[in-house]
Design a protein around this motif. Structure first.
Motif, PDB file in Angstrom:
ATOM      1  N   MET A  95       0.837  -1.200   0.000  1.00 21.37           N
ATOM      2  CA  MET A  95       0.000   0.000   0.000  1.00 21.37           C
ATOM      3  C   MET A  95       0.870   1.248   0.000  1.00 21.37           C
ATOM      4  O   MET A  95       1.934   1.270   0.624  1.00 21.37           O
ATOM      5  CB  MET A  95      -0.897   0.021   1.241  1.00 21.37           C
ATOM      6  CG  MET A  95      -1.949  -1.051   1.242  1.00 21.37           C
ATOM      7  SD  MET A  95      -2.894  -1.092   2.782  1.00 21.37           S
ATOM      8  CE  MET A  95      -3.546   0.564   2.852  1.00 21.37           C
ATOM      9  N   PRO A  96       0.418   2.289  -0.697  1.00 23.08           N
ATOM     10  CA  PRO A  96       1.164   3.537  -0.616  1.00 23.08           C
ATOM     11  C   PRO A  96       1.086   4.104   0.789  1.00 23.08           C
ATOM     12  O   PRO A  96       0.077   3.919   1.478  1.00 23.08           O
ATOM     13  CB  PRO A  96       0.449   4.455  -1.618  1.00 23.08           C
ATOM     14  CG  PRO A  96      -0.892   3.860  -1.811  1.00 23.08           C
ATOM     15  CD  PRO A  96      -0.773   2.389  -1.520  1.00 23.08           C
ATOM     16  N   PRO A  97       2.133   4.774   1.229  1.00 22.34           N
ATOM     17  CA  PRO A  97       2.109   5.326   2.589  1.00 22.34           C
ATOM     18  C   PRO A  97       1.034   6.407   2.723  1.00 22.34           C
ATOM     19  O   PRO A  97       0.763   7.147   1.786  1.00 22.34           O
ATOM     20  CB  PRO A  97       3.511   5.912   2.766  1.00 22.34           C
ATOM     21  CG  PRO A  97       4.056   6.062   1.393  1.00 22.34           C
ATOM     22  CD  PRO A  97       3.361   5.072   0.520  1.00 22.34           C
ATOM     23  N   LEU A  98       0.427   6.454   3.883  1.00 19.87           N
ATOM     24  CA  LEU A  98      -0.583   7.479   4.147  1.00 19.87           C
ATOM     25  C   LEU A  98       0.094   8.793   4.505  1.00 19.87           C
ATOM     26  O   LEU A  98       1.053   8.816   5.270  1.00 19.87           O
ATOM     27  CB  LEU A  98      -1.483   7.062   5.311  1.00 19.87           C
ATOM     28  CG  LEU A  98      -2.551   6.032   5.012  1.00 19.87           C
ATOM     29  CD1 LEU A  98      -3.305   5.676   6.297  1.00 19.87           C
ATOM     30  CD2 LEU A  98      -3.521   6.523   3.970  1.00 19.87           C
ATOM     31  N   GLU A  99      -0.426   9.856   3.933  1.00 25.39           N
ATOM     32  CA  GLU A  99       0.079  11.183   4.274  1.00 25.39           C
ATOM     33  C   GLU A  99      -0.452  11.569   5.646  1.00 25.39           C
ATOM     34  O   GLU A  99      -1.509  11.101   6.068  1.00 25.39           O
ATOM     35  CB  GLU A  99      -0.402  12.196   3.232  1.00 25.39           C
ATOM     36  CG  GLU A  99       0.054  11.872   1.832  1.00 25.39           C
ATOM     37  CD  GLU A  99      -0.780  12.598   0.776  1.00 25.39           C
ATOM     38  OE1 GLU A  99      -1.575  13.486   1.133  1.00 25.39           O
ATOM     39  OE2 GLU A  99      -0.633  12.252  -0.392  1.00 25.39           O
ATOM     40  N   ALA A 100       0.252  12.407   6.332  1.00 20.00           N
ATOM     41  CA  ALA A 100      -0.186  12.853   7.656  1.00 20.00           C
ATOM     42  C   ALA A 100      -1.561  13.501   7.539  1.00 20.00           C
ATOM     43  O   ALA A 100      -1.804  14.306   6.643  1.00 20.00           O
ATOM     44  CB  ALA A 100       0.825  13.838   8.232  1.00 20.00           C
ATOM     45  N   GLY A 101      -2.459  13.118   8.407  1.00 14.58           N
ATOM     46  CA  GLY A 101      -3.799  13.703   8.422  1.00 14.58           C
ATOM     47  C   GLY A 101      -4.756  13.085   7.419  1.00 14.58           C
ATOM     48  O   GLY A 101      -5.920  13.449   7.374  1.00 14.58           O
ATOM     49  N   ARG A 102      -4.272  12.152   6.605  1.00 11.18           N
ATOM     50  CA  ARG A 102      -5.124  11.513   5.601  1.00 11.18           C
ATOM     51  C   ARG A 102      -5.815  10.304   6.237  1.00 11.18           C
ATOM     52  O   ARG A 102      -5.188   9.514   6.907  1.00 11.18           O
ATOM     53  CB  ARG A 102      -4.263  11.050   4.428  1.00 11.18           C
ATOM     54  CG  ARG A 102      -5.033  10.409   3.324  1.00 11.18           C
ATOM     55  CD  ARG A 102      -4.123  10.087   2.158  1.00 11.18           C
ATOM     56  NE  ARG A 102      -4.766   9.111   1.308  1.00 11.18           N
ATOM     57  CZ  ARG A 102      -4.134   8.268   0.525  1.00 11.18           C
ATOM     58  NH1 ARG A 102      -2.824   8.286   0.481  1.00 11.18           N
ATOM     59  NH2 ARG A 102      -4.788   7.419  -0.215  1.00 11.18           N
ATOM     60  N   SER A 103      -7.111  10.195   6.023  1.00 10.49           N
ATOM     61  CA  SER A 103      -7.883   9.096   6.596  1.00 10.49           C
ATOM     62  C   SER A 103      -8.486   8.259   5.473  1.00 10.49           C
ATOM     63  O   SER A 103      -9.265   8.759   4.665  1.00 10.49           O
ATOM     64  CB  SER A 103      -9.003   9.636   7.474  1.00 10.49           C
ATOM     65  OG  SER A 103      -9.909   8.596   7.792  1.00 10.49           O
ATOM     66  N   MET A 104      -8.117   6.972   5.443  1.00  8.92           N
ATOM     67  CA  MET A 104      -8.679   6.081   4.434  1.00  8.92           C
ATOM     68  C   MET A 104     -10.175   5.898   4.646  1.00  8.92           C
ATOM     69  O   MET A 104     -10.935   5.747   3.698  1.00  8.92           O
ATOM     70  CB  MET A 104      -7.965   4.734   4.460  1.00  8.92           C
ATOM     71  CG  MET A 104      -6.530   4.818   3.970  1.00  8.92           C
ATOM     72  SD  MET A 104      -5.714   3.220   3.944  1.00  8.92           S
ATOM     73  CE  MET A 104      -6.528   2.458   2.564  1.00  8.92           C
ATOM     74  N   VAL A 105     -10.614   5.946   5.893  1.00  9.83           N
ATOM     75  CA  VAL A 105     -12.035   5.809   6.202  1.00  9.83           C
ATOM     76  C   VAL A 105     -12.803   6.980   5.619  1.00  9.83           C
ATOM     77  O   VAL A 105     -13.836   6.799   4.959  1.00  9.83           O
ATOM     78  CB  VAL A 105     -12.260   5.701   7.719  1.00  9.83           C
ATOM     79  CG1 VAL A 105     -13.734   5.744   8.061  1.00  9.83           C
ATOM     80  CG2 VAL A 105     -11.612   4.442   8.270  1.00  9.83           C
ATOM     81  N   ASP A 106     -12.299   8.204   5.835  1.00 11.56           N
ATOM     82  CA  ASP A 106     -12.968   9.388   5.288  1.00 11.56           C
ATOM     83  C   ASP A 106     -12.992   9.340   3.759  1.00 11.56           C
ATOM     84  O   ASP A 106     -13.988   9.707   3.140  1.00 11.56           O
ATOM     85  CB  ASP A 106     -12.265  10.666   5.755  1.00 11.56           C
ATOM     86  CG  ASP A 106     -12.468  10.930   7.242  1.00 11.56           C
ATOM     87  OD1 ASP A 106     -13.407  10.339   7.832  1.00 11.56           O
ATOM     88  OD2 ASP A 106     -11.679  11.713   7.809  1.00 11.56           O
ATOM     89  N   GLU A 107     -11.899   8.865   3.152  1.00 13.25           N
ATOM     90  CA  GLU A 107     -11.858   8.759   1.694  1.00 13.25           C
ATOM     91  C   GLU A 107     -12.876   7.735   1.192  1.00 13.25           C
ATOM     92  O   GLU A 107     -13.552   7.965   0.186  1.00 13.25           O
ATOM     93  CB  GLU A 107     -10.453   8.381   1.227  1.00 13.25           C
ATOM     94  CG  GLU A 107      -9.455   9.506   1.383  1.00 13.25           C
ATOM     95  CD  GLU A 107      -8.052   9.135   0.897  1.00 13.25           C
ATOM     96  OE1 GLU A 107      -7.927   8.201   0.089  1.00 13.25           O
ATOM     97  OE2 GLU A 107      -7.100   9.795   1.322  1.00 13.25           O
ATOM     98  N   LEU A 108     -13.005   6.612   1.888  1.00 11.88           N
ATOM     99  CA  LEU A 108     -13.970   5.593   1.493  1.00 11.88           C
ATOM    100  C   LEU A 108     -15.390   6.121   1.618  1.00 11.88           C
ATOM    101  O   LEU A 108     -16.214   5.922   0.726  1.00 11.88           O
ATOM    102  CB  LEU A 108     -13.792   4.342   2.346  1.00 11.88           C
ATOM    103  CG  LEU A 108     -14.758   3.194   2.061  1.00 11.88           C
ATOM    104  CD1 LEU A 108     -14.574   2.679   0.641  1.00 11.88           C
ATOM    105  CD2 LEU A 108     -14.558   2.071   3.059  1.00 11.88           C
TER     106      LEU A 108
END
Length: 99
Positions: free
Chosen positions: A59-72
């Motif tokens: 998986m690509p690294p998550l940027e600070a403050g980025r939420s996969m849940v919010d994106e989904l």
């Protein structure tokens, strides 16, 4: 390297020294597979951890403050809005078919 003897029915006892090294406990589910002509024995818990690590590494690294849940959630809302718009267009095009 330790030598063990296969008994009736294909039974093999894993020596205590190896069980300790591999952290195999009584009742653990063990997975067996042949790799390059060798028998590989892994606990189910170890295999799950390996799979998790492989998935996370891919998986690509998550940027600070980025939420996969919010994106989904945002992605699902966009899909729902698109479906509603398509349903509304269909109703307009096919209104003449209603009795």
């Amino acid at each position: 390297m330790l030598a063990v003897k296969m008994s009736e029915g294909g039974r093999v006892v894993i020596p205590a020294e190896l069980r300790d090294q591999l952290q195999f406990k009584q009742g653990d589910q063990l997975l067996m597979e042949v790799k390059n002509g060798a028998l590989v024995v892994t606990s189910k818990a170890q295999r799950v951890a390996q799979m998790r690590d492989e998935i996370l590494a891919a998986m690509p690294p998550l940027e600070a403050g980025r939420s996969m849940v919010d994106e989904l959630i945002a992605e699902r809302r966009a899909e729902a809005a698109k479906e509603e718009a398509e349903a509304g267009e269909w109703e307009l095009r096919n209104a003449h078919l209603r009795p």
